[in-house]
Design an enzyme around this catalytic site. Structure first.
Site, PDB file in Angstrom:
ATOM      1  N   ASP A 141       0.824  -1.202   0.000  1.00 13.46           N
ATOM      2  CA  ASP A 141       0.000   0.000   0.000  1.00 13.46           C
ATOM      3  C   ASP A 141       0.864   1.261   0.000  1.00 13.46           C
ATOM      4  O   ASP A 141       0.649   2.177  -0.797  1.00 13.46           O
ATOM      5  CB  ASP A 141      -0.935   0.011   1.213  1.00 13.46           C
ATOM      6  CG  ASP A 141      -2.039  -1.033   1.101  1.00 13.46           C
ATOM      7  OD1 ASP A 141      -2.059  -1.767   0.096  1.00 13.46           O
ATOM      8  OD2 ASP A 141      -2.865  -1.122   2.015  1.00 13.46           O
ATOM      9  N   TYR A 161       5.891 -14.122  -0.371  1.00 15.90           N
ATOM     10  CA  TYR A 161       5.291 -14.267   0.954  1.00 15.90           C
ATOM     11  C   TYR A 161       5.812 -15.541   1.618  1.00 15.90           C
ATOM     12  O   TYR A 161       6.326 -16.453   0.940  1.00 15.90           O
ATOM     13  CB  TYR A 161       3.765 -14.340   0.829  1.00 15.90           C
ATOM     14  CG  TYR A 161       3.126 -13.077   0.304  1.00 15.90           C
ATOM     15  CD1 TYR A 161       3.214 -11.877   1.007  1.00 15.90           C
ATOM     16  CD2 TYR A 161       2.417 -13.090  -0.894  1.00 15.90           C
ATOM     17  CE1 TYR A 161       2.616 -10.717   0.535  1.00 15.90           C
ATOM     18  CE2 TYR A 161       1.804 -11.932  -1.377  1.00 15.90           C
ATOM     19  CZ  TYR A 161       1.910 -10.748  -0.663  1.00 15.90           C
ATOM     20  OH  TYR A 161       1.320  -9.613  -1.138  1.00 15.90           O
ATOM     21  N   GLN A 179      12.952   2.235  -4.147  1.00  8.17           N
ATOM     22  CA  GLN A 179      12.066   1.838  -5.237  1.00  8.17           C
ATOM     23  C   GLN A 179      12.777   1.935  -6.583  1.00  8.17           C
ATOM     24  O   GLN A 179      12.591   1.074  -7.447  1.00  8.17           O
ATOM     25  CB  GLN A 179      10.799   2.683  -5.220  1.00  8.17           C
ATOM     26  CG  GLN A 179       9.855   2.318  -4.091  1.00  8.17           C
ATOM     27  CD  GLN A 179       8.498   2.966  -4.237  1.00  8.17           C
ATOM     28  OE1 GLN A 179       8.374   4.106  -4.667  1.00  8.17           O
ATOM     29  NE2 GLN A 179       7.456   2.246  -3.856  1.00  8.17           N
ATOM     30  N   ARG A 187       5.333 -10.174  -5.805  1.00  9.10           N
ATOM     31  CA  ARG A 187       4.195 -10.476  -4.945  1.00  9.10           C
ATOM     32  C   ARG A 187       3.327  -9.231  -4.790  1.00  9.10           C
ATOM     33  O   ARG A 187       3.772  -8.099  -5.008  1.00  9.10           O
ATOM     34  CB  ARG A 187       4.663 -10.954  -3.578  1.00  9.10           C
ATOM     35  CG  ARG A 187       5.204  -9.845  -2.703  1.00  9.10           C
ATOM     36  CD  ARG A 187       5.660 -10.326  -1.343  1.00  9.10           C
ATOM     37  NE  ARG A 187       5.581  -9.244  -0.357  1.00  9.10           N
ATOM     38  CZ  ARG A 187       6.090  -9.310   0.865  1.00  9.10           C
ATOM     39  NH1 ARG A 187       6.727 -10.392   1.263  1.00  9.10           N
ATOM     40  NH2 ARG A 187       5.957  -8.294   1.705  1.00  9.10           N
ATOM     41  N   GLY A 188       2.063  -9.435  -4.378  1.00 10.85           N
ATOM     42  CA  GLY A 188       1.207  -8.316  -4.050  1.00 10.85           C
ATOM     43  C   GLY A 188       0.872  -7.451  -5.247  1.00 10.85           C
ATOM     44  O   GLY A 188       0.536  -7.944  -6.323  1.00 10.85           O
ATOM     45  N   GLU A 189       0.978  -6.114  -5.099  1.00 14.50           N
ATOM     46  CA  GLU A 189       0.580  -5.201  -6.169  1.00 14.50           C
ATOM     47  C   GLU A 189       1.725  -4.349  -6.693  1.00 14.50           C
ATOM     48  O   GLU A 189       1.927  -4.266  -7.904  1.00 14.50           O
ATOM     49  CB  GLU A 189      -0.548  -4.283  -5.702  1.00 14.50           C
ATOM     50  CG  GLU A 189      -1.023  -3.325  -6.800  1.00 14.50           C
ATOM     51  CD  GLU A 189      -2.379  -2.727  -6.539  1.00 14.50           C
ATOM     52  OE1 GLU A 189      -2.604  -1.574  -6.951  1.00 14.50           O
ATOM     53  OE2 GLU A 189      -3.240  -3.402  -5.937  1.00 14.50           O
ATOM     54  N   ASP A 190       2.485  -3.690  -5.817  1.00 12.75           N
ATOM     55  CA  ASP A 190       3.501  -2.759  -6.313  1.00 12.75           C
ATOM     56  C   ASP A 190       4.560  -3.470  -7.143  1.00 12.75           C
ATOM     57  O   ASP A 190       4.830  -3.100  -8.288  1.00 12.75           O
ATOM     58  CB  ASP A 190       4.149  -2.012  -5.146  1.00 12.75           C
ATOM     59  CG  ASP A 190       5.207  -1.023  -5.620  1.00 12.75           C
ATOM     60  OD1 ASP A 190       4.876  -0.174  -6.479  1.00 12.75           O
ATOM     61  OD2 ASP A 190       6.357  -1.113  -5.163  1.00 12.75           O
ATOM     62  N   SER A 191       5.177  -4.514  -6.592  1.00 10.27           N
ATOM     63  CA  SER A 191       6.204  -5.230  -7.344  1.00 10.27           C
ATOM     64  C   SER A 191       5.608  -5.953  -8.544  1.00 10.27           C
ATOM     65  O   SER A 191       6.282  -6.147  -9.568  1.00 10.27           O
ATOM     66  CB  SER A 191       6.948  -6.223  -6.443  1.00 10.27           C
ATOM     67  OG  SER A 191       6.061  -7.201  -5.922  1.00 10.27           O
TER      68      SER A 191
END
Length: 387
Positions: free
Chosen positions: A37, A214, A261, A277-281
């Site tokens: 986030d 994760y 970043q 993983r997730g959203e940003d990466s």
């Protein structure tokens, strides 16, 4: 308490373009259990500032910024969440991922002579509901924001959504990047003369992958399918301790420090395969134009399964059918949604097909408007500030 009135907005670093004046943005973010986030929020805030707008990023935990963005950014101030209760809102307020704005700040929004544009930036998905929901408004009939309108803004993978975060020079920088030199400068270069077993271009050196995962990632099965001739660059997290005891013959690993970043982007550009993983990466992995394996955020209700399938349907469209079937099997197994089969290892061996599809997908995405362009156009239209 510091003075955080409307005058606490940073000065706009450059004149705005497209016949508009700079906008003043308030972005709100809560750090939940990972850094996705705040990672998305920081990239959004930085991109807005670098395009000439003034931005305040309000967050309940600013400590990750010490390594994500160690140097100041012209046009951006990062401020504690609690201090927003004394702030006068700007032109646009972005509530990232339904984080619920402080009631006093919402009341200040409602008290403005001209209400700010209130946007709820949602999570990224390729599912059909995104197109139906993008741009919908939610009038507020009660509470401190009574009389205001909240707009739902959905990132996505086509022109009927809000697009993806992409800085104006991102693709050019990725293409021009010298990955071998960048890795060598940091002591992370692949070893020469290590067999890949592929018989493909690149034989004679280790292939390199970045691994950001994760804790529940099926590392043992993945390493077995991967085979020899790989250098694994392990991003901070559970795999840094879990991977080394599981390495197979012909595999080695290096634990990486936390990266800014910008340096994480360069890492992705430098690798032959990126596990994200997730959203940003996940988004940054697609812009790297290299084969990418996504570990989706696990949800107890199983919602992550359809979300993964929707992305695979979109990103594998037009690919070689045999390879696409193998890559789907690999993606499902990596996410614990199916068993590991010989198809998973086959997907990792088919380098030319994986590379071609990664570049074709990046080209398709880069032909579409990016998220910040779409957000600014929406904000200008709703504020009436464009000339």
């Amino acid at each position: 308490m510091p003075d955080v009135t409307a005058e606490s907005f940073p000065a706009s670093p450059t004149p705005a373009t497209n016949g508009t004046r700079p906008l003043r943005w308030d972005l709100f973010c809560r750090v939940i259990d990972n850094y996705g986030d705040i990672g998305v929020s920081l990239r959004l805030a930085r991109d807005l500032a670098q395009r000439g707008d003034a931005v305040r990023l309000w967050c309940d935990d600013l400590t990750p910024l010490a390594w994500m963005q160690a140097t100041p950014i012209d046009g951006l101030r990062c401020l504690p969440w609690a201090d927003s209760e004394q702030a006068a809102p700007g032109d646009v307020v972005v509530e990232t991922f339904g984080c619920e704005l402080p009631a006093r700040f919402v009341a200040a929004m409602a008290a403005r002579a001209t209400a700010p544009v209130w946007i709820n930036l949602e999570y990224l998905s390729a599912e059909d509901y995104v197109e139906r929901s993008h741009g919908l408004k939610s009038p507020q009939f009660s509470g401190p924001g009574a009389g205001l309108t909240k707009w739902f803004f959905y990132p996505g993978f086509n022109e009927r959504t809000g697009g993806l975060l992409r800085e104006p020079d991102l693709i050019e920088n990725a293409v021009a990047h010298d990955g071998a030199a960048w890795l060598a400068e940091r002591g992370w270069a692949p070893a020469a003369g290590s067999p890949t077993g592929s018989g493909q271009p690149g034989e004679g050196r280790e292939r390199v992958l970045s691994l950001f995962a994760y804790p529940q990632a099926p590392l043992d099965d993945f390493l077995e399918a991967l085979g020899p001739g790989w250098l694994l660059l392990l991003c901070p997290g559970a795999p840094q301790t879990a991977v080394p005891p599981l390495l197979r013959r012909g595999q080695r690993a290096i634990a990486l420090p936390p990266l800014t970043q910008n340096d994480y982007d360069r890492l992705l550009w430098s690798c032959d395969l990126n596990l994200v993983r997730g959203e940003d990466s996940f988004v940054r992995g697609q812009w790297a134009g290299q084969p990418m394996l996504w570990q989706i955020y696990f949800q107890d209700d199983g919602a992550h399964g359809p979300k993964l399938e929707a992305f695979l349907d979109a990103s594998l469209a037009g690919a070689d059918s045999a390879w696409a079937a193998d890559w789907r099997a690999l993606s499902q197994a990596w996410n614990g949604l199916s068993a590991w089969t010989p198809a998973c290892a086959a997907a990792l061996r088919e380098r030319p097909a994986a590379e071609a599809q990664a570049r074709a997908w990046r080209a398709k995405l880069s032909a579409q408007p990016d998220l910040v362009t779409a957000l600014r156009a929406f904000a200008w239209r709703e504020t009436g500030l464009s000339s």
